[in-house]
Design an enzyme around this catalytic site. Structure first.
Site, PDB file in Angstrom:
ATOM      1  N   HIS A 135       1.001  -1.102  -0.181  1.00  0.00           N
ATOM      2  CA  HIS A 135      -0.091  -0.064   0.003  1.00  0.00           C
ATOM      3  C   HIS A 135       0.972   1.161   0.071  1.00  0.00           C
ATOM      4  O   HIS A 135       1.722   1.374   1.002  1.00  0.00           O
ATOM      5  CB  HIS A 135      -0.936  -0.003   1.083  1.00  0.00           C
ATOM      6  CG  HIS A 135      -1.902  -1.027   1.184  1.00  0.00           C
ATOM      7  ND1 HIS A 135      -2.414  -2.000   2.101  1.00  0.00           N
ATOM      8  CD2 HIS A 135      -2.687  -1.537   0.113  1.00  0.00           C
ATOM      9  CE1 HIS A 135      -3.007  -2.590   1.832  1.00  0.00           C
ATOM     10  NE2 HIS A 135      -3.471  -2.663   0.600  1.00  0.00           N
ATOM     11  N   ALA A 136       0.551   2.117  -0.820  1.00  0.00           N
ATOM     12  CA  ALA A 136       1.656   3.049  -1.222  1.00  0.00           C
ATOM     13  C   ALA A 136       1.737   4.156  -0.147  1.00  0.00           C
ATOM     14  O   ALA A 136       3.051   4.532   0.233  1.00  0.00           O
ATOM     15  CB  ALA A 136       1.008   3.976  -2.628  1.00  0.00           C
ATOM     16  N   HIS A 263       3.048  -3.626   6.723  1.00  0.00           N
ATOM     17  CA  HIS A 263       2.085  -2.833   6.518  1.00  0.00           C
ATOM     18  C   HIS A 263       2.182  -1.678   7.610  1.00  0.00           C
ATOM     19  O   HIS A 263       2.708  -1.678   8.757  1.00  0.00           O
ATOM     20  CB  HIS A 263       0.589  -3.315   6.340  1.00  0.00           C
ATOM     21  CG  HIS A 263       0.507  -4.112   5.225  1.00  0.00           C
ATOM     22  ND1 HIS A 263      -0.167  -3.809   4.151  1.00  0.00           N
ATOM     23  CD2 HIS A 263       1.035  -5.350   5.013  1.00  0.00           C
ATOM     24  CE1 HIS A 263      -0.203  -4.791   3.222  1.00  0.00           C
ATOM     25  NE2 HIS A 263       0.548  -5.826   3.769  1.00  0.00           N
ATOM     26  N   TYR A 265      -1.471   1.068   9.246  1.00  0.00           N
ATOM     27  CA  TYR A 265      -0.905   1.204  11.048  1.00  0.00           C
ATOM     28  C   TYR A 265      -1.907   0.391  11.739  1.00  0.00           C
ATOM     29  O   TYR A 265      -2.946   0.496  11.565  1.00  0.00           O
ATOM     30  CB  TYR A 265      -0.683   2.673  11.264  1.00  0.00           C
ATOM     31  CG  TYR A 265      -2.212   3.522  10.961  1.00  0.00           C
ATOM     32  CD1 TYR A 265      -2.936   3.602  12.248  1.00  0.00           C
ATOM     33  CD2 TYR A 265      -2.426   3.919   9.970  1.00  0.00           C
ATOM     34  CE1 TYR A 265      -3.912   4.266  12.175  1.00  0.00           C
ATOM     35  CE2 TYR A 265      -3.572   4.657   9.792  1.00  0.00           C
ATOM     36  CZ  TYR A 265      -4.317   4.951  10.940  1.00  0.00           C
ATOM     37  OH  TYR A 265      -5.710   5.525  10.962  1.00  0.00           O
ATOM     38  N   TYR A 315      -9.924  -7.613  10.635  1.00  0.00           N
ATOM     39  CA  TYR A 315     -11.124  -7.785  10.019  1.00  0.00           C
ATOM     40  C   TYR A 315     -11.029  -8.673   8.851  1.00  0.00           C
ATOM     41  O   TYR A 315      -9.983  -9.159   8.584  1.00  0.00           O
ATOM     42  CB  TYR A 315     -11.689  -6.463   9.494  1.00  0.00           C
ATOM     43  CG  TYR A 315     -10.934  -5.485   8.948  1.00  0.00           C
ATOM     44  CD1 TYR A 315     -10.292  -5.968   7.626  1.00  0.00           C
ATOM     45  CD2 TYR A 315     -10.399  -4.294   9.324  1.00  0.00           C
ATOM     46  CE1 TYR A 315      -9.300  -4.907   6.947  1.00  0.00           C
ATOM     47  CE2 TYR A 315      -9.345  -3.411   8.758  1.00  0.00           C
ATOM     48  CZ  TYR A 315      -8.924  -3.873   7.675  1.00  0.00           C
ATOM     49  OH  TYR A 315      -8.223  -2.938   6.750  1.00  0.00           O
TER      50      TYR A 315
END
Length: 376
Positions: A135-136, A263, A265, A315
């Site tokens: 994820h950028a 990743h 946060y 999740y």
């Protein structure tokens, strides 16, 4: 109201009693806050001036001599060009321990570079895969990948654990998985998450590279709408970045024993499954590795990480790289959600790079050494 959801990543995960982090445009706050008060929803403003916070992170960079690689600063965030220059430099300078190669090209034609780290001590060695920056906007990820390489090269001579790791294993490290998105987060939109592929029907760019894997693809926790942050793509492995890495991992699946993805946060250490509530077959080994890793991490600065199966700890999400790696025969598959828990969110200040990477390093070494011991 248009809001950018930071935590959780999709509106379907917003439930009563849980916390959600959102980013709103400056002009929206006037209408949003009265609305929250009316609905009796408690709120806290974490960052009041986001633009200022972004500029603190990337502005005024030129005076720091960031180009000299021998004095490379691991306590600042680096652009894609700087990271690639750094990789080339290590490849030239540490040819006994580092081998750099590319597994393919991104959507925009950038090479997908990997560093292979380890002593060429024997023809066949087990390996650990580490990727950062799927994820950028999660900049602390690539910062950690670089930190890991630095530590490996600097402590190899003096630290018996590191020596053992690099002698007995290979590490495949991909400092920036989503190269196009990461570049875009430096040049255009600091909070960009997805890849940069074009969608013909909608004028939306990108796919969530962590929902694009061929494992329960586009089921719960992923979106079919191209404009959503968790868009799963038109088909599994539609993104050249995902396809290239999946191909590499499939080819080396007998050798690779651990898959670690970084990743931000949430301060969590997650393991499969992500797409369902079920216990993995080797739960005891993986759970004890996670438990020990989290304790090792906490020993540095007292930072507590939650750990557990991703579905129940964070999740449910389908099509993730971690689940895919596990399903493809890699017994230890983990996803780290690094600091913090929302105070800075994706804008973790540079002064926190060192402590974050230092503690994470302890966890990664712990998992790696666990791997070298037989677990039944």
């Amino acid at each position: 109201l248009q809001v950018d959801l930071w935590q959780p990543s999709s509106p379907i995960h917003i439930v009563e009693g849980a916390v959600a982090d959102v980013r709103v445009p400056q002009n929206t706050t006037r209408s949003l806050l009265p609305y929250l008060q009316q609905a009796n929803i408690q709120y806290t403003i974490l960052i009041s001036d986001l633009q200022q916070a972004i500029e603190n992170q990337t502005g005024g960079r030129s005076h720091r001599n960031r180009r000299s690689l021998s004095g490379y600063n691991y306590e600042v965030y680096h652009s894609l060009e700087e990271i690639e220059d750094w990789m080339h430099y290590l490849n030239r300078t540490y040819s006994d321990l580092v081998h750099m190669f590319s597994v393919g090209k991104s959507y925009e034609g950038r090479p997908l570079y990997i560093l292979k780290l380890g002593k060429r001590s024997r023809p066949y060695k087990k390996a650990v895969w580490i990727d950062c920056g799927i994820h950028a906007r999660e900049w602390i990820g690539p910062a950690f990948c670089q930190w890991f390489v630095k530590e490996a090269l600097q402590t190899y001579q003096t630290d018996p654990d590191m020596r053992k790791m690099l002698t007995q294993l290979y590490f495949y490290i991909m400092p920036v998985f989503n190269v196009d998105g990461y570049h875009f987060s430096w040049t255009n939109d600091r909070f960009w998450r997805k890849t940069r592929s074009k969608n013909m029907r909608f004028h939306c760019h990108g796919v969530d590279a962590n929902r694009n894997w061929k494992v329960k693809w586009c089921d719960e926790g992923a979106s079919l709408h191209p404009c959503d942050d968790t868009y799963c793509g038109p088909f599994p492995e539609s993104e050249p970045e995902v396809k290239a890495v999946a191909h590499f991992l499939r080819k080396h699946r007998k050798q690779i024993k651990a898959y670690l993805s970084f990743h931000a946060y949430a301060q969590m250490l997650l393991y499969p499954y992500s797409y369902k509530y079920a216990t993995i077959p080797n739960f005891n080994c993986v759970e004890s590795a996670a438990y020990n890793a989290v304790n090792a991490l906490q020993s540095a600065y007292g930072v507590r990480y939650r750990y557990g199966p991703a579905s129940s700890t964070l999740y449910v999400s389908s099509g993730s790289s971690m689940d895919w790696a596990y399903k493809n025969g890699i017994p230890y598959a983990f996803a780290f959600e690094l600091r913090d828990t929302g105070h800075f969110g994706f804008l973790l200040p540079e002064m926190l790079i060192k402590p974050t990477c230092t503690e994470t390093m302890l966890a990664v070494k712990n998992i790696t050494l666990h791997l070298l011991k037989k677990c039944h």
